[in-house]
Design an enzyme around this catalytic site. Sequence first.
Site, mmCIF file in Angstrom:
data_model
loop_
_atom_site.group_PDB
_atom_site.id
_atom_site.type_symbol
_atom_site.label_atom_id
_atom_site.label_comp_id
_atom_site.label_asym_id
_atom_site.label_seq_id
_atom_site.Cartn_x
_atom_site.Cartn_y
_atom_site.Cartn_z
ATOM 1 C CG ASP A 27 1.165 -3.379 -4.859
ATOM 2 O OD1 ASP A 27 1.046 -3.171 -3.627
ATOM 3 O OD2 ASP A 27 1.715 -2.568 -5.637
ATOM 4 C CG ASP A 68 4.162 6.023 3.390
ATOM 5 O OD1 ASP A 68 3.457 6.636 4.215
ATOM 6 O OD2 ASP A 68 3.774 4.989 2.830
ATOM 7 C CD GLU A 114 3.816 0.229 -5.200
ATOM 8 O OE1 GLU A 114 3.368 -0.822 -4.732
ATOM 9 O OE2 GLU A 114 3.089 1.111 -5.697
ATOM 10 C CG HIS A 165 2.146 -0.976 -1.257
ATOM 11 N ND1 HIS A 165 1.379 -0.665 -2.363
ATOM 12 C CD2 HIS A 165 1.635 -0.228 -0.249
ATOM 13 C CE1 HIS A 165 0.463 0.215 -2.015
ATOM 14 N NE2 HIS A 165 0.586 0.508 -0.746
#
Length: 259
Positions: free
Chosen positions: A136, A67, A143, A138
Site C-alpha cells: 500500500d 519501527d 500507512e 507504506h
Amino acid sequence: MDVIVLEDADEVGAVVADLVVELLAEKPAATLGLATGSSPLPTYQRLIHLHRQGKVSFVQATAVMLDEYLGLPEGHPQSYRTFIIEEFIGSIDLQVERLHSPDPTATDLEREGQRYEEVIVGAGGVDLQLLGIGRDGHIGFNEPTSSLASRTRVKTLTRQTVEDNARFFDSVDDVPTHVLTQGLGTILDSRHAVLIATGASKASALAAAVEGPVSAMCPASILQMHPKATVVADMAAGAGLRLLDYYADTQRGKAALER
Ligand code: GLP
C-alpha cells in the site's frame, strides 16, 4: 530521486550493500537506519559476507531501527529487534548497545516516540536509511494518510498490512495491529534514503511512489521531496514504471550510484 532497476533481488542486495560499505569507508562511525521485512535481507546477507571477508567493519557504527510491533511478548522471534539481531546484527561487529529501537514496553508511548526522536538526534542523525515498501506504499509503518510531516508515534496497521505480515506468524490473528514507527518527517531527515523494492507484488506501489503525485495515500511518494533518495528495484518490482528503460540503463545507473 535516482531510480535504478536491476535484474533481480541479489543484484539489488549487492548494489545496496556497496552503498553501505562506501559510507562506512568514508565515515566508520556512521549511523545506519535499518529496515526489517524481507526486502533488505539480500543486502544484509551480502554485508555479512563482506564483513566475514574483512571488507567492512561496523565496530564504530550505530544503528537505529525504523519501527517495532506493539504487544508482542518480550523476545518474540517476530519482534523487529529480535529479527534484526538474528538476521544481521548478530553476524557483524556492530555493538548491540549501539542498536536502537523504539521500546514497545514503554508505559507512555507518546513520550517513547519523543524519546526515540531524541535518540536519533543524539546518534548524529541517520546517514543512510534503508527502506522497504509495503504493497500500500507504506515505508516504516507509515500507512496511507500518514502525515507527511509525522514523527515517531503509534500507528494502527491496515488490514492489508496485517495480512501481508501474517506469513511471519502462525496465524493472521497473531499479527499485532499496532506499532511504533518513525514518521515520514523523521525519515526525510536522513541524509540518504535508499528504498529497496523487489518482486511483482511491489510494482504498483513502486510506480505510485516514484512516478505518481506526492500524496499521503502513497506514503513512500514523500521520498520525492527527499534531497537524496535512491530507489533500487528489480525488474519485477519495476514493471509498472513508465520510464523503465531509462532506469534500467546500466551506464546511467552506474553514474547515479557514483554521485
Ligand atoms: C513491514 C515493515 C516495512 C517493510 C514492509 C515490506 O510492514 N514495517 O519496513 O518495508 O513490511 O516488507 P517486505 O520487504 O517483507 O515485503
